[in-house]
Design an enzyme around this catalytic site. Sequence first.
Site, PDB file in Angstrom:
ATOM      1  N   GLU A   1       0.126  -2.120  -4.547  1.00 27.92           N
ATOM      2  CA  GLU A   1       0.322  -2.748  -3.232  1.00 27.92           C
ATOM      3  C   GLU A   1       0.891  -1.737  -2.229  1.00 27.92           C
ATOM      4  O   GLU A   1       0.468  -1.719  -1.062  1.00 27.92           O
ATOM      5  CB  GLU A   1       1.259  -3.956  -3.356  1.00 27.92           C
ATOM      6  CG  GLU A   1       0.618  -5.127  -4.063  1.00 27.92           C
ATOM      7  CD  GLU A   1       1.572  -6.282  -4.286  1.00 27.92           C
ATOM      8  OE1 GLU A   1       1.080  -7.411  -4.436  1.00 27.92           O
ATOM      9  OE2 GLU A   1       2.806  -6.069  -4.324  1.00 27.92           O
TER      10      GLU A   1
ATOM     11  N   ASP B   1       0.767  -5.954   0.276  1.00 25.02           N
ATOM     12  CA  ASP B   1       0.496  -7.315  -0.169  1.00 25.02           C
ATOM     13  C   ASP B   1      -0.233  -8.087   0.929  1.00 25.02           C
ATOM     14  O   ASP B   1      -1.245  -8.750   0.678  1.00 25.02           O
ATOM     15  CB  ASP B   1       1.809  -8.008  -0.549  1.00 25.02           C
ATOM     16  CG  ASP B   1       1.604  -9.422  -1.039  1.00 25.02           C
ATOM     17  OD1 ASP B   1       0.813  -9.621  -1.973  1.00 25.02           O
ATOM     18  OD2 ASP B   1       2.231 -10.340  -0.476  1.00 25.02           O
TER      19      ASP B   1
END
Length: 144
Positions: A140, A68
């Site tokens: 992610e 992320d």
Amino acid sequence: MASDRPDQEQRVDPLRDETRWRAVREKLGLPETVSLQTLAAAFTHTSFAREAGLGPSVANQRLEFLGDAVLDLILVEHLYRAYPTAPEGNLTKMKAYAVRASTLARVARQLGLGEHMLLGKGEEDTGGRGKTSLLEDCMEAVVG
């Protein structure tokens, strides 16, 4: 190692299946410097880790956290350079669109990440491979 019973298949631990993870690494075009263990962890959902009696550190959540941040950094730098006169508010909106769950899940679907995820029985039975949230998390984690 041969099985005691001819009708019983010998199962390979999916986390340690080097052939599997080499193929995934190659399919995604990742360099050989990407560890197979880390790649396997990126595809390991917490439900699989829990059902296998493994600790939470084996699942992809920590890599998801890292990915992320990496995605944010790469995207922010790209937007900053690509739109040198754009106001901060516009850059923020473009970034939010690019990293939203549906966008990341769409990319994960295009890459075929769902077919490689290690899921627990409950997630598998409820269509986890196609769930936007799981695909976003996996995307992610792979970036991480």
